[in-house]
Design an enzyme around this catalytic site. Sequence first.
Site, mmCIF file in Angstrom:
data_model
loop_
_atom_site.group_PDB
_atom_site.id
_atom_site.type_symbol
_atom_site.label_atom_id
_atom_site.label_comp_id
_atom_site.label_asym_id
_atom_site.label_seq_id
_atom_site.Cartn_x
_atom_site.Cartn_y
_atom_site.Cartn_z
ATOM 1 N N THR A 38 0.830 -1.204 0.000
ATOM 2 C CA THR A 38 0.000 0.000 0.000
ATOM 3 C C THR A 38 0.866 1.257 0.000
ATOM 4 O O THR A 38 0.402 2.314 -0.407
ATOM 5 C CB THR A 38 -0.899 0.028 1.249
ATOM 6 N N LEU A 127 12.949 -8.413 6.737
ATOM 7 C CA LEU A 127 12.861 -7.553 7.926
ATOM 8 C C LEU A 127 13.516 -6.202 7.679
ATOM 9 O O LEU A 127 13.849 -5.464 8.598
ATOM 10 C CB LEU A 127 13.518 -8.248 9.128
ATOM 11 N N ASP A 174 9.644 1.097 4.900
ATOM 12 C CA ASP A 174 10.724 0.458 5.665
ATOM 13 C C ASP A 174 11.678 1.484 6.279
ATOM 14 O O ASP A 174 12.053 1.384 7.450
ATOM 15 C CB ASP A 174 11.522 -0.492 4.760
HETATM 16 C C1 GLA Z 1 9.025 -4.030 0.621
HETATM 17 C C2 GLA Z 1 9.219 -2.573 0.233
HETATM 18 C C3 GLA Z 1 8.222 -1.663 0.960
HETATM 19 C C4 GLA Z 1 6.791 -2.164 0.822
HETATM 20 C C5 GLA Z 1 6.728 -3.660 1.138
HETATM 21 C C6 GLA Z 1 5.361 -4.227 0.857
HETATM 22 O O1 GLA Z 1 9.351 -4.229 1.981
HETATM 23 O O2 GLA Z 1 10.527 -2.162 0.555
HETATM 24 O O3 GLA Z 1 8.336 -0.340 0.473
HETATM 25 O O4 GLA Z 1 6.275 -1.877 -0.445
HETATM 26 O O5 GLA Z 1 7.675 -4.413 0.409
HETATM 27 O O6 GLA Z 1 4.434 -3.670 1.722
#
Ligand code: GLA
Length: 391
Positions: A38, A127, A174
Amino acid sequence: MESLYPEIIRQKYCDIFGSAPELIVRSPGRINLIGDHTDYNEGFVLPAAIDKAIYFAIGVRSDDTIRLFSQNLNDTHISSLTLPEKSITQTWANYILGVVNEILKADHPLKGFNLVFGGDLPTGGGLSSSAALENGIGFCLKELFRLSISRLELVQISKMAENEFVGMKCGIMDMFVSMMGRFNSVIRLDCRSLEANYFPFGSNEYVWVLCDTMVKHALVDSEYNTRRSECEQGVVLLKQFDPSIKSLRDVSLQMLEKHKDAFPGVVYQRCKFVLEENQRVEQACLALEKNDFLAFGELMYQSHQGLSELYEVSCEELNFLVDQAKGSSGVCGSRMMGGGFGGCTLNLIQKSKVAVFVDKMKKAYFDHYKKTIPCYVVQLDQGTSIVQQIR
Ligand code: GLA
């Protein structure tokens, strides 16, 4: 319990460079309770920083050289400060050099430096070790050279480094949570406005447990970028009916259903998932406020089903672990987490049932895949921070 890593990293720095580092920094990984895929659709996410992290020991050099040592990989990379070039063989260095590059592009003054880093955050497990690495080096450089860069700017720098230098078109979740996390709290982040609301999660009764599939299927990055462009196609299609639409954030499920026939099936599926996942984040926050962990867990199962069937970013191993968790004693919810195609499942479990659960998951996975998987109980912890300032 205090981590031993700052001391291990400090000692390694002394051994390699013959003097003490000037600064020790910690930068954590993250879990995402709900709200995946999202962030790049300007929607909502609900992540938290965790008590697994990368630690950095850094000191200034008198020349323009950057000397990097990865403790976990036992590998050294040497680069010039003025022209950090992307490495084909030591890809781990690119997360650091990409940040150096962004800071230089923004005209902040830097000098050469020595760096040793390592810790207990597993890499490739979904992670966000890459975000932790980018944030950690950005934070070190800001402190070491007293640069006037805010935390939010550091988040943007990390994202640019990953999007441009590393070449992964990830969203902002993240980096944001690794930098901005708070102890025993989750962040509801509006990825359009970047407004962050913190919710306490310090339950005495429930804990978060990660089960690592130990797989990372090929094509992760290309599939990720394909999902992004499918969502963008959805936006272009809907713009015909309402030119004010800028992202899936501006679209309701009713609107999507109304124009369903204009969509290729796959694009419709992707958009439907994103819109439903945004709603689940909202509902999950309400459940958290009421301490309704069963309702929260139910939303996690729904999220997994959507990621698996509509968004198609799960894999056999993740589905296996979620199926095993479902119906196990004390488990409220389970889902894949992050980009997908491997990495960890996240499980919300009654504390008293964790040991039985972990044994069951390890045994089931071993019987099926002949692999012993790690499972971790994680605590929600603070974002990137100074451990020790020596200078
Ligand atoms: C990875 C990407 C994030 C996000 C997730 C899915 O972790 O780095 O930016 O899009 O996938 O939610």
